[in-house]
Structure formats: C-alpha cells, structure tokens
Design an enzyme around this catalytic site. Structure first.
Site, PDB file in Angstrom:
ATOM      1  N   HIS A   1       0.798  -1.229   0.000  1.00 14.83           N
ATOM      2  CA  HIS A   1       0.000   0.000   0.000  1.00 14.83           C
ATOM      3  C   HIS A   1       0.837   1.290   0.000  1.00 14.83           C
ATOM      4  O   HIS A   1       0.769   2.102  -0.916  1.00 14.83           O
ATOM      5  CB  HIS A   1      -0.900   0.034   1.248  1.00 14.83           C
ATOM      6  CG  HIS A   1      -1.732  -1.175   1.434  1.00 14.83           C
ATOM      7  ND1 HIS A   1      -2.818  -1.457   0.648  1.00 14.83           N
ATOM      8  CD2 HIS A   1      -1.658  -2.184   2.346  1.00 14.83           C
ATOM      9  CE1 HIS A   1      -3.385  -2.579   1.063  1.00 14.83           C
ATOM     10  NE2 HIS A   1      -2.698  -3.040   2.089  1.00 14.83           N
TER      11      HIS A   1
HETATM   12  O1  RIB Z   1      -4.943  -0.367   4.709  1.00 12.49           O
HETATM   13  C1  RIB Z   1      -3.605  -0.199   4.414  1.00 12.49           C
HETATM   14  C2  RIB Z   1      -2.933   0.707   5.422  1.00 12.49           C
HETATM   15  O2  RIB Z   1      -3.036   0.135   6.714  1.00 12.49           O
HETATM   16  C3  RIB Z   1      -1.457   0.909   5.180  1.00 12.49           C
HETATM   17  O3  RIB Z   1      -1.101   2.225   5.588  1.00 12.49           O
HETATM   18  C4  RIB Z   1      -0.798  -0.155   5.995  1.00 12.49           C
HETATM   19  O4  RIB Z   1       0.397   0.294   6.600  1.00 12.49           O
HETATM   20  C5  RIB Z   1      -1.893  -0.649   6.934  1.00 12.49           C
HETATM   21  O5  RIB Z   1      -1.653  -0.848   8.216  1.00 12.49           O
END
Ligand code: RIB
Ligand code: CA
Length: 309
Positions: free
Chosen positions: A238
């Site tokens: 992500h």
């Molecule tokens: O949903 C994805 C997000 O939450 C990202 O920032 C990742 O680090 C997670 O914990």
C-alpha cells in the site's frame, strides 16, 4: 530539480518501512520530518521502528512521536498483517532516540517556517497527527503544496467490509483533512491492489543487489502472508504507492473526484464514499489515483531502495 520539502506521517508498519526507504532514497523529496502514530501495533513499536528505519538509511531526520490512539476511540491493536513487532519479525538495528516534542507541534513548527505552498505532507497511517496540527493552526494549510494520502477505498474495505484500515482507525481526522483547502491526492485499496506482491514479483526484485535497506525490504516482503482478499495470489504494497505518486506520477492514471468519509457509528464507519463519476456534482476535493503501471512501480522501488546503505 529542487527537492520537495516533505513531512511523512506514518505508523510503521511493514509497508510504511518500504515507503520510508523509497522516499529517503529519492532525490525528488527532501524529507525533513517523520512523525509517528500508534496505527496497527502501538506507539512504542511504531516509534522504535521509525527510528530504526531512518537510521538504517543513514539519515539523521527528526522522528517525533504523536498520537497513540485516534481522536474518538481508544487504541485497537491489529497485528494480523504486520506481526506483533510491526515489521513482520524482521529485526533492524536500534535507531537513535526520538526527537523531543509532539508530532502535531513539530508539523506546525516546520510549516510555520516554510514559504507558501512549499511543503508536501504525506499520510501513510491514520491521520490523527495531521488533523491535530491543522485543527490547532488552520492558517498553516497555505504552506502545503500537497497532502498525499494512502487511505480509503471506492469498493470494499480491508478492516471491515466497508472500510480501509487508515480511514477506519480515525475517520474524523480524515474528514478534517478532506475539508482543508489545499491540493490532495489519495491512493486507495483499489489502487494498491495493483501493487500486488506475488512470489514471482519477489523473485524478480531479488535479482537487484543492494545494501542493508534493500536486504531488509526483501526480508519484509518474504515475511508477509498472502492476502485472502487478493485470492492468496499475493499482498498489496500500500504505502509505497503514495510515495511513488510523488516521484513518478506518469506511472498512474488519476482523476479529480469528490470523497467523503462515513463518521457514523454503524457498520459503514470509516467507509470512504468516492464519487468517481461526479454523480453528486460536488467540487472535487482530491486527485484519485486509479491505475498503476505495476512493472514500472516495482522497478522504481528496487532501483531506488537498492541505492541506500
Ligand atoms: O490499509 C492499508 C494501510 O493500513 C497501510 O497504511 C498499511 O500500513 C496498513 O496498516
Ligand atoms: Ca501505514
């Protein structure tokens, strides 16, 4: 090229770690401050991880602790993805101590001393620290060049059926940021699903030679479990998508859109309602990243992080 003065607010976090290394390896960004929230694994772990990540990159950027919990809810640990330590069990050498102070104060101090529309503000976790900074000195929004977020989804969530983790963890803080009068961009789950790390991707990445940061990146990628949501084909990387947007926007397809976040108490809490087709006729409040050249993205990631110590 003048590097963009940048603040990174994060909650490391396996993918936060890789995002930080990507930013620190990139001459387009002048990372001046790293602020930390409790996020998935709590402030003790996320601050220790942030200190270690920055130090491993050979940098002496201040790392400042912020909010353990969100504005309206107690801290809730969520260790399924990042493991108890937040880095999937990958051990890094201890970094130097935290810089003194509190994240929101440090963010405001940096913005106060900056020219108009000059600072890029990156949010890679729940955005509590950023909301506190702007809620307490809203005029500083004129110092912001762009707020670049990893948050939300236009389809389904990853922590509830409706909500993505960062948006769900502090929807009031996200709502506050979405209302600020500045340029914003957002990588949602629908975008980051295109940064899918499969066994083949890891094998290809491992052909690149690099130093300790690159070895730690590969170790983290090897440690992460495939995602059920992705049909066990791999897992989405992500947070580095948000940094890649700042470095190489040509890798993305993007459009202006209006987004709101559900701050109600029900099962939709934290859901981002993103009007991709302008059905509500509301003024756009962000640049929504929609498509990603994943080959270009992983090449950028490897070429940059492999340069670090
Ligand atoms: O949903 C994805 C997000 O939450 C990202 O920032 C990742 O680090 C997670 O914990
Ligand atoms: Ca994160």
């Amino acid at each position: 090229m003048t590097p963009r003065p940048t603040i990174i607010d994060c909650d490391p976090g396996t993918d936060d770690a890789i995002a930080l290394w990507l930013a620190l390896a990139s001459p387009e960004l002048d990372v001046r401050l790293v602020t930390v929230a409790g996020g998935n694994v709590g402030l003790d772990r996320t601050t220790a991880n942030a200190r270690a990540i920055v130090a491993l990159a050979g940098r002496a950027i201040p790392v400042v602790a912020g909010a353990e919990r969100s504005l309206m809810a107690p801290f809730r640990a969520e260790t399924a993805v990042h493991g108890d330590d937040g880095l999937g069990g990958v051990r890094l050498p201890e970094g130097p101590p935290l810089a003194p102070g509190i994240a929101a104060d440090a963010i405001r101090a940096l913005l106060r001393s900056a020219p108009a529309r000059s600072v890029t503000v990156v949010g890679l976790g729940p955005v509590t620290n950023l909301a506190l900074a702007f809620a307490t000195e809203p005029a500083l929004v004129d110092r912001v060049a762009e707020i670049a977020l990893m948050s939300g989804a236009w389809s389904e969530g990853n922590i509830t059926p409706a909500a993505e983790f960062n948006a769900w963890n502090d929807p009031e803080a996200l709502a506050m940021l979405l209302g600020l009068g500045c340029r914003r961009s957002m990588a949602t789950l629908d975008l980051t699903a295109q940064a899918l790390v499969t066994p083949q991707v890891i094998e290809d990445l491992a052909r690149h030679q690099g130093g300790a940061c690159w070895q730690a990146t590969l170790a983290i990628l090897r440690a992460l479990p495939p995602s059920r949501r992705m049909g066990h084909r791999g897992f989405p990387l992500h947070d580095p998508c948000t940094i890649a947007w700042l470095l190489a926007p040509k890798l993305f397809g993007a459009r202006d859109a209006h987004a709101e976040v559900d701050c109600g108490p029900g099962p939709g809490r934290g859901r981002t309602v993103i009007d991709r087709w302008d059905r509500l006729r509301r003024p756009p409040n962000l640049m929504l990243q929609e498509t990603l050249d994943s080959t270009g993205f992983f090449t950028l990631l490897a070429e940059r992080i492999a340069r670090l110590p």
